[in-house]
Design a protein around this motif. Structure first.
Motif, mmCIF file in Angstrom:
data_model
loop_
_atom_site.group_PDB
_atom_site.id
_atom_site.type_symbol
_atom_site.label_atom_id
_atom_site.label_comp_id
_atom_site.label_asym_id
_atom_site.label_seq_id
_atom_site.Cartn_x
_atom_site.Cartn_y
_atom_site.Cartn_z
ATOM 1 N N ILE A 249 64.617 20.815 68.965
ATOM 2 C CA ILE A 249 65.425 21.277 69.768
ATOM 3 C C ILE A 249 63.690 22.397 71.162
ATOM 4 O O ILE A 249 63.138 23.021 70.051
ATOM 5 C CB ILE A 249 66.101 23.081 69.732
ATOM 6 N N PRO A 250 63.624 21.843 72.348
ATOM 7 C CA PRO A 250 62.287 21.952 72.930
ATOM 8 C C PRO A 250 62.449 23.930 73.021
ATOM 9 O O PRO A 250 63.702 24.490 72.799
ATOM 10 C CB PRO A 250 62.820 21.521 74.258
ATOM 11 N N THR A 251 61.753 24.849 72.934
ATOM 12 C CA THR A 251 61.355 26.195 73.521
ATOM 13 C C THR A 251 61.325 26.157 74.841
ATOM 14 O O THR A 251 61.030 27.260 75.301
ATOM 15 C CB THR A 251 60.145 26.879 72.397
ATOM 16 N N ARG B 241 62.171 25.068 78.891
ATOM 17 C CA ARG B 241 63.002 23.236 79.727
ATOM 18 C C ARG B 241 62.742 22.648 80.160
ATOM 19 O O ARG B 241 61.206 22.711 80.152
ATOM 20 C CB ARG B 241 63.627 24.187 80.933
ATOM 21 N N GLU B 242 63.178 20.778 79.507
ATOM 22 C CA GLU B 242 61.641 20.156 80.067
ATOM 23 C C GLU B 242 63.096 18.769 80.383
ATOM 24 O O GLU B 242 63.970 18.755 78.720
ATOM 25 C CB GLU B 242 60.821 19.937 78.844
ATOM 26 N N GLU B 243 62.957 17.835 80.132
ATOM 27 C CA GLU B 243 63.586 16.490 80.361
ATOM 28 C C GLU B 243 62.976 16.081 79.624
ATOM 29 O O GLU B 243 62.177 15.936 79.120
ATOM 30 C CB GLU B 243 62.846 15.291 81.263
ATOM 31 N N MET B 244 64.592 15.051 78.665
ATOM 32 C CA MET B 244 64.535 14.105 77.981
ATOM 33 C C MET B 244 63.199 13.214 77.935
ATOM 34 O O MET B 244 63.337 12.339 79.203
ATOM 35 C CB MET B 244 66.094 13.722 77.626
ATOM 36 N N THR C 279 72.026 26.700 72.360
ATOM 37 C CA THR C 279 70.541 27.037 71.795
ATOM 38 C C THR C 279 69.913 27.971 72.319
ATOM 39 O O THR C 279 70.807 28.167 73.413
ATOM 40 C CB THR C 279 70.094 25.446 72.725
ATOM 41 N N ASN C 280 68.632 27.779 72.309
ATOM 42 C CA ASN C 280 68.276 29.091 72.331
ATOM 43 C C ASN C 280 67.856 29.072 74.337
ATOM 44 O O ASN C 280 67.632 30.317 75.506
ATOM 45 C CB ASN C 280 66.801 29.629 72.239
ATOM 46 N N ILE C 281 67.567 27.722 74.673
ATOM 47 C CA ILE C 281 67.806 27.441 75.835
ATOM 48 C C ILE C 281 68.998 27.922 76.570
ATOM 49 O O ILE C 281 69.156 28.198 77.766
ATOM 50 C CB ILE C 281 67.425 26.353 76.314
ATOM 51 N N TRP D 280 71.186 16.465 71.761
ATOM 52 C CA TRP D 280 71.033 16.233 71.801
ATOM 53 C C TRP D 280 69.600 16.555 73.235
ATOM 54 O O TRP D 280 69.031 16.062 73.338
ATOM 55 C CB TRP D 280 72.264 15.188 72.363
ATOM 56 N N PHE D 281 70.739 17.427 74.520
ATOM 57 C CA PHE D 281 69.540 17.177 75.313
ATOM 58 C C PHE D 281 69.745 19.047 75.923
ATOM 59 O O PHE D 281 70.742 19.343 75.552
ATOM 60 C CB PHE D 281 69.546 16.703 76.315
#
Length: 569
Positions: free
Chosen positions: A49-51, A53-56, A265-267, A302-303
């Protein structure tokens, strides 16, 4: 020396070189798809899981197949997958809303909740064209107040149908006599899927309903079957706890059912999780909320909403989310529908008496998991003017687009401003787009060109979807070394001039097929002036059917959901 490898997102990284033995990459590779993309052996891929925001990531765009097969479907220019070199520029298009929208709105007493809030629109649900009786069919969420006033049930599922996709009738059924209600379970989102590959006629229609469990008031998916979409079986599979706004789609390229589940998610608490299985009952039974401190081999993060999500100009501090994500096969790709949420939160909406802003944007995938989002601008936008059926909270619908001649029919839900209950008054609207019209490669009066990547094919007839009513288009066939092939050069091509068509056959002097080139890898070079190029494909038939997937179907299309010669009867 110890062996260590990590398969992440379809990209293989070997972190330690092996001193004594070599490992071939083939053992890390899985299924090869219709387009030449080879999936990793670890599928679905596992991502951290990204830390932020970023594109898949989209691995197949970063490293394309050496040869791309174009045997399945129209080849769309929605990304750079097909393109080796070009000086054309990409234009993304949006559909035109039907002037008589909404095509379906609340009109019956049983479509109101106990509080009198009206609802008459799919919450994903489904709109399909059924070739068996040549009708457009719609399942939608409606209020249940007038039927269960004492039980405080909120929503039922209703049914409507149409002969042309524009004028809809709420046909009375026998499930709840005197109404068009076809399922009485208290629900949130739902997915109604026409399974054209199903061999058992009693399971032709599949209903993945996110129902409220009576014992503890938690959401779970319940799967039901039907031969007609009206009379549903008892549940044949049930999930564990799931979040609201969870839906299902089928990926025919890998023959898997996929759960698209809301995920915290944390995002963002509007992120998505993924689970797939070839058996629709199994994919439901394996689905549940995900714990952050436990691994489940069946569930995948997933995203997340990325850093390019469009913000609300009146609430710029609200961090956008993905309210829902639906998908469907169209021609050679998977279309992804992002219900992109920009706020405000429910408390603010209730206080101010407004609808939250959800718009529908598009993504495109060639493997069904990784989706490219070349633009985050709305594909179907809200209309924040007084009285508009889609002032706010637009939501995508399963089954669309439906192919009607040279047009694609898209439907969505929308909500009006009202004084009854802020988050209510749903209606259903129609928008139309040129077939394949998501994106085009364009140039002006100065001639431009586009060279494809290396292609393999087994068809005969080359077709294009293009608008050159003010310009011209010619196509040259190149060999593997990009040299023009004798007989298929630009000078040999019969130039298309002043024509606009979604299906144009390309020919060369004395040749109207590519039969002489079967078994060879080729490049196509397009020469375009003052026009738009939407797609190309190589068909076995001179009539031009593409062998691609036809989404929700359409009049005159094949019953199996594949574009091949057949008439509706």
């Amino acid at each position: 020396m110890k062996k260590f490898f990590l398969v992440l997102g379809g990209l293989l990284t070997i972190n330690i070189a092996f001193a004594q033995d070599k490992i071939g990459l083939d053992q890390f590779l899985g299924q090869t798809l219709h387009n030449g993309i080879t999936l990793p052996l670890q599928w679905p891929p596992i991502y951290e899981i990204p830390t932020r925001r970023e594109e898949m990531p989209v691995p197949y765009l970063e490293k394309k197949p050496e040869v791309i097969s174009v045997n399945t479907g129209r080849q769309l220019f929605v990304d750079n997958f097909l393109i080796s070199k070009t000086n054309l520029y990409t234009v993304f298009h949006t559909p035109h809303f039907y002037e008589n929208n909404p095509v379906l709105e609340p009109s019956e007493e049983w479509e109101n909740t106990i509080e009198g809030a009206p609802y008459a629109a799919p919450f994903s649900d489904g709109i399909w064209f059924d070739d068996k009786d040549c009708k457009f069919k719609m399942w939608y969420l409606a209020g249940a107040g007038s039927i269960h006033k004492d039980e405080k049930q909120t929503f039922y599922t209703c049914y409507a149908e149409s002969l042309d996709g524009k004028y809809w009738k709420k046909v009375t059924q026998d499930v709840v006599p005197g109404t068009n209600i076809v399922d009485t379970c208290n629900r949130d989102a739902a997915t109604v899927w026409l399974d054209r590959e199903e061999k058992d006629p009693s399971k032709r229609w599949k209903f993945f309903n996110v129902e409220l469990r009576n014992t503890d008031k938690r959401w779970q998916i319940v799967l039901k079957y039907s031969p007609d979409g009206i009379h549903w079986s008892k549940g044949v599979a049930q999930s564990g706890d799931v979040s609201d706004r969870t839906t299902v789609f089928y990926n025919p390229f890998i023959k898997k059912w996929v759960i698209s589940m809301r995920y915290w998610t944390n995002i963002s608490n509007r992120s998505r999780a993924y689970i797939e299985h070839s058996d629709p009952e199994m994919v439901v039974s394996l689905t549940h909320r995900i714990r952050s401190d436990a691994f489940d081999k069946n569930m995948r993060f997933w995203f997340i909403p990325d850093d390019k999500e469009v913000r609300h100009e009146k609430y710029p501090t609200v961090e956008p989310g993905i309210y829902n994500f639906d998908a469907i096969a169209y021609e050679s790709i998977m279309l992804g529908y992002y219900s992109a949420w920009a706020g405000p939160d429910n408390t603010t909406c209730e206080k101010d008496g407004i609808q939250k802003r959800n718009v529908i944007s598009l993504g495109y995938s060639r493997d069904g998991f990784h989706f490219s989002r070349p633009t985050h601008e709305p594909f179907m936008n809200v209309n924040e003017t007084e009285g508009a059926w889609n002032w706010g909270n637009m939501q995508s619908i399963c089954g669309v687009p439906i192919i009607v001649g040279d047009s694609l029919y898209f439907y969505s839900s929308g909500r009006r401003l009202n004084n009854i209950m802020w988050d209510s008054y749903t209606s259903t609207g129609l928008a139309t787009l040129r077939r394949d019209g998501f994106a085009s490669m364009r140039t002006g009066e100065k001639e431009g060109f586009l060279v494809t990547e290396k292609l393999t094919f087994d068809g005969k007839y080359l077709f294009v979807n293009a608008d050159v009513k003010k310009g011209s288009l010619a196509i040259e066939v190149l060999d593997e070394q990009r040299n023009p092939i004798v007989g298929y050069t630009r000078k040999d091509c019969i130039v298309i001039k002043k024509k606009n068509s979604t299906r144009m056959l390309i020919s060369w002097k004395g040749k109207d097929t590519l039969s002489a080139l079967l078994g060879k890898n080729i490049h196509l070079k397009f020469y375009l002036t003052n026009g738009d190029l939407y797609s190309f494909w190589i068909s076995p038939w001179k009539s031009g059917e593409s062998r691609g997937f036809t989404s929700g179907g359409g009049p005159g299309l094949d019953a199996m959901g594949i574009d091949k010669p057949r008439e509706c009867y």
